[in-house]
Design a protein around this motif. Structure first.
Motif, PDB file in Angstrom:
ATOM      1  N   THR A  49       0.856  -1.185   0.000  1.00  0.00           N
ATOM      2  CA  THR A  49       0.000   0.000   0.000  1.00  0.00           C
ATOM      3  C   THR A  49       0.890   1.231   0.000  1.00  0.00           C
ATOM      4  O   THR A  49       2.028   1.200   0.474  1.00  0.00           O
ATOM      5  CB  THR A  49      -0.928   0.119   1.238  1.00  0.00           C
ATOM      6  OG1 THR A  49      -0.163   0.683   2.296  1.00  0.00           O
ATOM      7  CG2 THR A  49      -1.507  -1.183   1.682  1.00  0.00           C
ATOM      8  N   SER A  50       0.346   2.286  -0.556  1.00  0.00           N
ATOM      9  CA  SER A  50       0.937   3.617  -0.408  1.00  0.00           C
ATOM     10  C   SER A  50      -0.125   4.549  -0.966  1.00  0.00           C
ATOM     11  O   SER A  50      -1.210   4.092  -1.371  1.00  0.00           O
ATOM     12  CB  SER A  50       2.267   3.747  -1.156  1.00  0.00           C
ATOM     13  OG  SER A  50       2.047   3.936  -2.531  1.00  0.00           O
ATOM     14  N   ARG A  51       0.175   5.838  -0.976  1.00  0.00           N
ATOM     15  CA  ARG A  51      -0.847   6.761  -1.442  1.00  0.00           C
ATOM     16  C   ARG A  51      -1.044   6.684  -2.956  1.00  0.00           C
ATOM     17  O   ARG A  51      -2.097   6.971  -3.483  1.00  0.00           O
ATOM     18  CB  ARG A  51      -0.443   8.176  -1.041  1.00  0.00           C
ATOM     19  CG  ARG A  51      -1.654   9.069  -1.082  1.00  0.00           C
ATOM     20  CD  ARG A  51      -1.551  10.280  -0.305  1.00  0.00           C
ATOM     21  NE  ARG A  51      -0.229  10.891  -0.310  1.00  0.00           N
ATOM     22  CZ  ARG A  51      -0.012  12.035   0.295  1.00  0.00           C
ATOM     23  NH1 ARG A  51      -0.981  12.637   0.916  1.00  0.00           N
ATOM     24  NH2 ARG A  51       1.185  12.572   0.287  1.00  0.00           N
ATOM     25  N   ARG A  52       0.045   6.287  -3.631  1.00  0.00           N
ATOM     26  CA  ARG A  52      -0.021   6.251  -5.094  1.00  0.00           C
ATOM     27  C   ARG A  52      -1.018   5.221  -5.588  1.00  0.00           C
ATOM     28  O   ARG A  52      -1.171   4.158  -4.983  1.00  0.00           O
ATOM     29  CB  ARG A  52       1.350   5.874  -5.662  1.00  0.00           C
ATOM     30  CG  ARG A  52       2.347   6.989  -5.539  1.00  0.00           C
ATOM     31  CD  ARG A  52       3.738   6.481  -5.776  1.00  0.00           C
ATOM     32  NE  ARG A  52       3.901   5.905  -7.102  1.00  0.00           N
ATOM     33  CZ  ARG A  52       4.968   5.199  -7.468  1.00  0.00           C
ATOM     34  NH1 ARG A  52       5.924   4.966  -6.613  1.00  0.00           N
ATOM     35  NH2 ARG A  52       5.068   4.731  -8.687  1.00  0.00           N
ATOM     36  N   VAL A  93      -3.826   3.472  -0.370  1.00  0.00           N
ATOM     37  CA  VAL A  93      -4.388   3.930   0.907  1.00  0.00           C
ATOM     38  C   VAL A  93      -3.729   5.260   1.268  1.00  0.00           C
ATOM     39  O   VAL A  93      -2.506   5.384   1.191  1.00  0.00           O
ATOM     40  CB  VAL A  93      -4.096   2.899   2.036  1.00  0.00           C
ATOM     41  CG1 VAL A  93      -4.570   3.430   3.374  1.00  0.00           C
ATOM     42  CG2 VAL A  93      -4.736   1.561   1.748  1.00  0.00           C
ATOM     43  N   ASN A  94      -4.531   6.206   1.674  1.00  0.00           N
ATOM     44  CA  ASN A  94      -3.982   7.482   2.107  1.00  0.00           C
ATOM     45  C   ASN A  94      -3.838   7.465   3.629  1.00  0.00           C
ATOM     46  O   ASN A  94      -4.829   7.498   4.361  1.00  0.00           O
ATOM     47  CB  ASN A  94      -4.911   8.616   1.661  1.00  0.00           C
ATOM     48  CG  ASN A  94      -4.358   9.971   2.062  1.00  0.00           C
ATOM     49  OD1 ASN A  94      -3.341  10.058   2.762  1.00  0.00           O
ATOM     50  ND2 ASN A  94      -5.031  11.025   1.614  1.00  0.00           N
ATOM     51  N   ALA A  95      -2.608   7.422   4.084  1.00  0.00           N
ATOM     52  CA  ALA A  95      -2.363   7.237   5.522  1.00  0.00           C
ATOM     53  C   ALA A  95      -2.959   8.359   6.355  1.00  0.00           C
ATOM     54  O   ALA A  95      -3.350   8.150   7.504  1.00  0.00           O
ATOM     55  CB  ALA A  95      -0.857   7.159   5.765  1.00  0.00           C
ATOM     56  N   THR A  96      -3.040   9.551   5.800  1.00  0.00           N
ATOM     57  CA  THR A  96      -3.526  10.665   6.611  1.00  0.00           C
ATOM     58  C   THR A  96      -4.927  11.102   6.203  1.00  0.00           C
ATOM     59  O   THR A  96      -5.430  12.107   6.695  1.00  0.00           O
ATOM     60  CB  THR A  96      -2.568  11.868   6.498  1.00  0.00           C
ATOM     61  OG1 THR A  96      -2.399  12.157   5.115  1.00  0.00           O
ATOM     62  CG2 THR A  96      -1.218  11.580   7.115  1.00  0.00           C
ATOM     63  N   GLY A  97      -5.545  10.354   5.285  1.00  0.00           N
ATOM     64  CA  GLY A  97      -6.905  10.718   4.872  1.00  0.00           C
ATOM     65  C   GLY A  97      -7.813   9.495   4.958  1.00  0.00           C
ATOM     66  O   GLY A  97      -7.459   8.505   5.595  1.00  0.00           O
ATOM     67  N   ASP A  98      -8.975   9.580   4.315  1.00  0.00           N
ATOM     68  CA  ASP A  98      -9.928   8.472   4.443  1.00  0.00           C
ATOM     69  C   ASP A  98      -9.860   7.473   3.292  1.00  0.00           C
ATOM     70  O   ASP A  98     -10.392   6.374   3.395  1.00  0.00           O
ATOM     71  CB  ASP A  98     -11.361   9.027   4.496  1.00  0.00           C
ATOM     72  CG  ASP A  98     -11.575   9.784   5.798  1.00  0.00           C
ATOM     73  OD1 ASP A  98     -10.912   9.399   6.795  1.00  0.00           O
ATOM     74  OD2 ASP A  98     -12.356  10.755   5.803  1.00  0.00           O
ATOM     75  N   GLU A  99      -9.212   7.883   2.195  1.00  0.00           N
ATOM     76  CA  GLU A  99      -9.274   7.051   0.992  1.00  0.00           C
ATOM     77  C   GLU A  99      -8.538   5.721   1.184  1.00  0.00           C
ATOM     78  O   GLU A  99      -7.420   5.699   1.676  1.00  0.00           O
ATOM     79  CB  GLU A  99      -8.654   7.756  -0.228  1.00  0.00           C
ATOM     80  CG  GLU A  99      -9.167   9.145  -0.517  1.00  0.00           C
ATOM     81  CD  GLU A  99      -8.375  10.187   0.247  1.00  0.00           C
ATOM     82  OE1 GLU A  99      -7.203  10.382  -0.078  1.00  0.00           O
ATOM     83  OE2 GLU A  99      -8.932  10.805   1.181  1.00  0.00           O
ATOM     84  N   GLY A 100      -9.202   4.682   0.765  1.00  0.00           N
ATOM     85  CA  GLY A 100      -8.532   3.388   0.643  1.00  0.00           C
ATOM     86  C   GLY A 100      -8.677   2.463   1.839  1.00  0.00           C
ATOM     87  O   GLY A 100      -8.471   1.258   1.721  1.00  0.00           O
ATOM     88  N   TRP A 101      -9.036   2.994   3.004  1.00  0.00           N
ATOM     89  CA  TRP A 101      -9.041   2.156   4.207  1.00  0.00           C
ATOM     90  C   TRP A 101     -10.082   1.045   4.126  1.00  0.00           C
ATOM     91  O   TRP A 101      -9.824  -0.088   4.543  1.00  0.00           O
ATOM     92  CB  TRP A 101      -9.246   3.011   5.462  1.00  0.00           C
ATOM     93  CG  TRP A 101      -8.026   3.831   5.730  1.00  0.00           C
ATOM     94  CD1 TRP A 101      -7.820   5.129   5.405  1.00  0.00           C
ATOM     95  CD2 TRP A 101      -6.803   3.363   6.309  1.00  0.00           C
ATOM     96  NE1 TRP A 101      -6.552   5.528   5.756  1.00  0.00           N
ATOM     97  CE2 TRP A 101      -5.907   4.458   6.320  1.00  0.00           C
ATOM     98  CE3 TRP A 101      -6.375   2.148   6.826  1.00  0.00           C
ATOM     99  CZ2 TRP A 101      -4.614   4.352   6.830  1.00  0.00           C
ATOM    100  CZ3 TRP A 101      -5.086   2.044   7.338  1.00  0.00           C
ATOM    101  CH2 TRP A 101      -4.233   3.140   7.331  1.00  0.00           C
ATOM    102  N   HIS A 102     -11.244   1.386   3.580  1.00  0.00           N
ATOM    103  CA  HIS A 102     -12.271   0.334   3.483  1.00  0.00           C
ATOM    104  C   HIS A 102     -11.909  -0.675   2.414  1.00  0.00           C
ATOM    105  O   HIS A 102     -12.187  -1.872   2.555  1.00  0.00           O
ATOM    106  CB  HIS A 102     -13.657   0.959   3.301  1.00  0.00           C
ATOM    107  CG  HIS A 102     -14.090   1.658   4.565  1.00  0.00           C
ATOM    108  ND1 HIS A 102     -14.485   0.962   5.691  1.00  0.00           N
ATOM    109  CD2 HIS A 102     -14.106   2.972   4.905  1.00  0.00           C
ATOM    110  CE1 HIS A 102     -14.732   1.817   6.667  1.00  0.00           C
ATOM    111  NE2 HIS A 102     -14.519   3.050   6.211  1.00  0.00           N
TER     112      HIS A 102
END
Ligand code: BG6
Length: 490
Positions: A49-52, A93-102
């Protein structure tokens, strides 16, 4: 000789920062090796995972590139690489935001395998990631792996540990100090506790002093941004070097159970004599390299590399540590580490006391003290220096020579990287080679007065020419005690 490999239980390993430097240079190659050796079971999955936003195929390609770049040619096997890549998948997954966690939670749903989150990210993301993992219900049974630096001071380390602890109990937190995974570092325990020879001598009555050197020839490379906020004391001493000191100085633990070993290491850290303003001045030296030469030719100074003429970050540190307990009272531990030193070498030198009385006459020459050198890297091995009679006629002439055990010559096997062992230990649930919270905090407690003094003083680090053994003050540190650094075995 091929060591027997025992497969671990099936697992899902999620690597945060999966396209970052650590993952590419260390984690992916380590996992590939373990897989190629048959240690990873068929069902195990590795999720990057990463933001990309990356497709599975693109992530697999970056993993393949990592293997090609960082695994020796002899160990690259097309079929094994293909099998390894097939385990890989990717979720943005954006570690500091909401995107991707679900998406990540969905990806992992329905599996009862061992679940590991490896935070191969900057330390500023440890807390937000742990919080998000808690929020989406992924922390409940998972293990979390964090890298140093854990904090930049005692207070900040406590804050990070508190935040991790809100979601993961200590029994599921794996703080990596990759030095503990090095074969030769583990060998320290074998040397001390699988041999009866040393233990009776392993104390102040027989040991004069100990030197621990971790020397690097490289500069700060592409990591100046991080390094300039850390410096050698935080980067190397607070963790790697103090861990080595603990393994040399600790009492024999009752077993190798994680807490048995960690309890003993903690006692050493707690027994370190606190440094005062006065002893920081006399017992510590900090340096910064200026332009000079390395094995490959001329190299710029730290300030030029950094592009900031005002930095006072140290790239070299030498310290005298004293352990206030019965075993070690009066035995200094001299510690030093630095970038752009003349050679890359990590070693522990245990210097024994001189003989109490000589039966030889002057013509025998000087009787030098015994010395045990544990070479951690490169050319891993152990040397025990003994006085021996020079062969041949000419009377009794004495010479110090080593009993020399080289790992490469004794064992014709690849020396696995520390991360191979450590990642598998996380899956096995074995915390012996990971730092417990109280150890990390005790180590910060000891280095804190040094940081404080350096932060408060107007003095700047002493400069040393790249390619030398640091500022001359480091020589004086030992000379004052009538001792010298052992740069060359002998
Ligand atoms: C890391 C430090 O922890 O250890 C680096 O951040 C250092 O600055 C490295 O270069 C040394 O590790 P090794 O395994 O090459 O001795």
């Amino acid at each position: 000789m091929v060591a027997q490999v025992i497969a671990v239980e099936p697992f899902d390993l999620v690597v945060f920062g999966a396209t970052g430097d650590l993952a590419i240079r260390k984690l992916i190659p380590a996992l590939y090796h373990r897989d190629a050796d048959g240690q990873i079971p068929a069902e195990a999955r590795i999720v990057g995972t990463s933001r990309r936003h990356l497709s599975d195929a693109a992530f697999r390609q970056s993993a393949q590139d990592a293997i090609v770049a960082h695994v020796s040619k002899a160990d690259q096997d097309d079929a094994k690489i293909a099998k390894f890549l097939a385990r890989l998948s990717y979720v943005a997954v954006n570690a500091t935001g909401d995107e991707g966690w679900h998406d990540l939670a969905d990806h992992l749903r329905g599996s009862d395998r061992i679940l590991v989150f490896y935070l191969s990210t900057g330390p500023d993301l440890f807390v937000p990631i742990c919080e998000k993992l808690g929020e989406v219900g992924l922390a409940d049974r998972a293990r979390v792996v964090v890298e140093k630096p854990i904090g930049k001071s005692l207070d900040s380390a406590r804050a990070v540990n508190d935040a991790i602890g809100r979601h993961f109990p200590e029994s599921r937190v794996y703080r990596i100090d990759h030095y503990l995974g090095k074969e030769t570092v583990q060998n320290l325990m074998a040397l001390r506790f699988a041999n009866s020879l040393f233990e009776p001598l392993w104390n102040a009555a027989h040991i004069d002093h100990v030197q621990i050197t971790v020397a690097e020839t490289l500069g700060v490379e592409g990591r100046a941004g991080y390094y300039d906020t850390a410096g050698a004391l935080r980067d190397m001493v607070q963790n790697h070097i103090l861990q080595l000191l603990c393994l040399v100085a600790m009492e024999p633990p009752p077993s190798l159970a994680a807490d048995a070993v960690r309890d003993e290491k903690l006692k050493v850290l707690q027994a370190l004599k606190p440094l005062t303003t006065e002893t920081v001045r006399t017992h510590s030296v900090r340096g910064q390299y200026r332009a000079g030469a390395s094995a490959t030719g001329p190299v710029p100074g730290y300030l030029e590399e950094l592009g900031n003429p005002d930095s006072t970050t140290e790239t070299f540190v030498a310290l005298r540590a004293d352990i206030a307990n019965w075993r070690w009272a009066g035995v200094p531990f001299y510690l030093r580490t630095g970038k752009r030193l003349p050679t890359r070498v990590s070693e522990i030198v245990v210097n024994f006391r001189p003989i109490p009385h000589s039966v030889f006459d002057k013509s025998a020459g000087m009787i030098r003290s015994n010395r045990l050198v544990i070479r951690l890297q490169p050319d891993e091995g152990v040397k025990l220096y003994l006085m021996i009679k020079d062969p041949g006629p000419g009377g009794m002439r004495l010479r110090r020579v080593p009993l020399d055990m080289s790992f490469a010559e004794t064992f014709a096997v690849r020396n696995p990287d520390a991360y191979e062992r450590l990642i598998m230990d996380v899956v096995r649930g074995n915390q012996t080679l990971f730092m417990r919270r109280d150890e990390v905090e005790a180590a910060w407690t000891w280095v804190e007065p040094v940081l404080q003094y350096w932060g408060d003083t107007d003095e700047v680090p002493r400069s040393y020419t790249a390619g030398t053994w640091g500022p001359t003050a480091a020589v004086t540190l030992l000379a004052r005690d009538g001792r010298t650094w052992q740069e060359e075995a002998g």
